[in-house]
Enzyme design. Structure first.
Site, mmCIF file in Angstrom:
data_model
loop_
_atom_site.group_PDB
_atom_site.id
_atom_site.type_symbol
_atom_site.label_atom_id
_atom_site.label_comp_id
_atom_site.label_asym_id
_atom_site.label_seq_id
_atom_site.Cartn_x
_atom_site.Cartn_y
_atom_site.Cartn_z
ATOM 1 N N ASP A 182 37.372 -46.428 -25.101
ATOM 2 C CA ASP A 182 36.278 -47.156 -25.753
ATOM 3 C C ASP A 182 35.660 -48.194 -24.828
ATOM 4 O OD1 ASP A 182 36.557 -45.647 -28.032
ATOM 5 O OD2 ASP A 182 37.498 -47.224 -29.219
ATOM 6 N N TYR B 140 39.921 -40.197 -42.880
ATOM 7 C CA TYR B 140 38.548 -39.764 -42.618
ATOM 8 C C TYR B 140 38.390 -38.326 -43.087
ATOM 9 C CZ TYR B 140 38.401 -43.233 -38.729
ATOM 10 O OH TYR B 140 38.445 -44.355 -37.931
ATOM 11 N N LYS C 3 30.835 -38.464 -42.433
ATOM 12 C CA LYS C 3 32.217 -38.914 -42.616
ATOM 13 C C LYS C 3 32.315 -39.708 -43.914
ATOM 14 C CE LYS C 3 32.986 -39.976 -37.722
ATOM 15 N NZ LYS C 3 33.307 -41.064 -36.780
ATOM 16 N N HIS D 101 32.009 -44.477 -32.235
ATOM 17 C CA HIS D 101 32.090 -43.049 -31.924
ATOM 18 C C HIS D 101 31.063 -42.228 -32.688
ATOM 19 C CE1 HIS D 101 36.564 -44.214 -31.397
ATOM 20 N NE2 HIS D 101 35.925 -44.396 -30.264
#
Length: 188
Positions: free
Chosen positions: A171, A135, A75, A65
């Site tokens: 996905d 995250y 991130k 992603h």
């Protein structure tokens, strides 16, 4: 006193963060985030969003992603339970490491995190059942900027350590890269 040790991965900006644990017979304390210590690794924006994921089954892959500029995000990914094989893939246009990836095993036991810069795709494979990740993002999720790459795309050549047991329908719908993909222009 520094509680975070930052290690290079061989791809500019993609770093492994090792947390120092202070412990005794009661347990331990570990610093999850410190803007001052991570500034030297490129973290210069405030935390805009924090997400928590749970992955039930070993072998599951989530990713790859990313968000398109101007919503590209940095991130910091940490594993709170279980173990994962965490992957950062360089999608930066003009980067000398364009389409190269690095991975690190993140686990509740090893105290490591992966610092993923803007312009990277991210994904992971659960190495154990019941994995939880935390995250920290510099940019909030923006649906119109969301995108992804097929985790098993031969052009990416990601060597997942286990057979891929499960992926989301979303996905699985990601496109394979084509030779004309030039990457993400972070200056746009």
């Amino acid at each position: 006193m520094s509680r975070l040790t930052i290690r290079e991965t061989g791809i500019e900006g993609l770093r492994i963060v090792q947390r120092q644990r202070l412990g005794d017979e009661r347990g331990f304390l570990s610093r999850l985030f410190c803007a001052e210590e991570l500034a030297s690794a490129g973290w210069h924006k405030p935390v805009a969003q924090i997400n928590h994921t749970w992955t039930q089954a070993r072998g599951t892959v989530r990713g790859m992603h990313f968000q398109h500029p101007p919503h590209a995000e940095m991130k910091l990914v940490s594993c709170l339970r279980g173990a994962v094989w965490d992957v950062g893939l360089d999608l930066r246009a003009g980067s000398p490491t364009f389409l190269q990836w690095r991975a690190a095993e993140l686990s509740a036991d090893n105290g490591q995190a992966l610092l993923i810069p803007e312009g990277f795709a991210h994904g992971f494979q659960a190495l154990t059942d019941d994995c939880e990740l935390l995250y920290l993002h510099t940019t909030p999720y923006t649906a119109q900027a969301e995108d992804g790459l097929l985790a098993a795309d031969p052009m990416l050549a990601i060597n997942w350590p286990l057979p891929i047991a499960l992926q989301s329908e979303r996905d699985l719908q990601h496109s394979r890269l084509t030779p004309d993909f030039v990457g993400l222009d972070l200056n746009s």
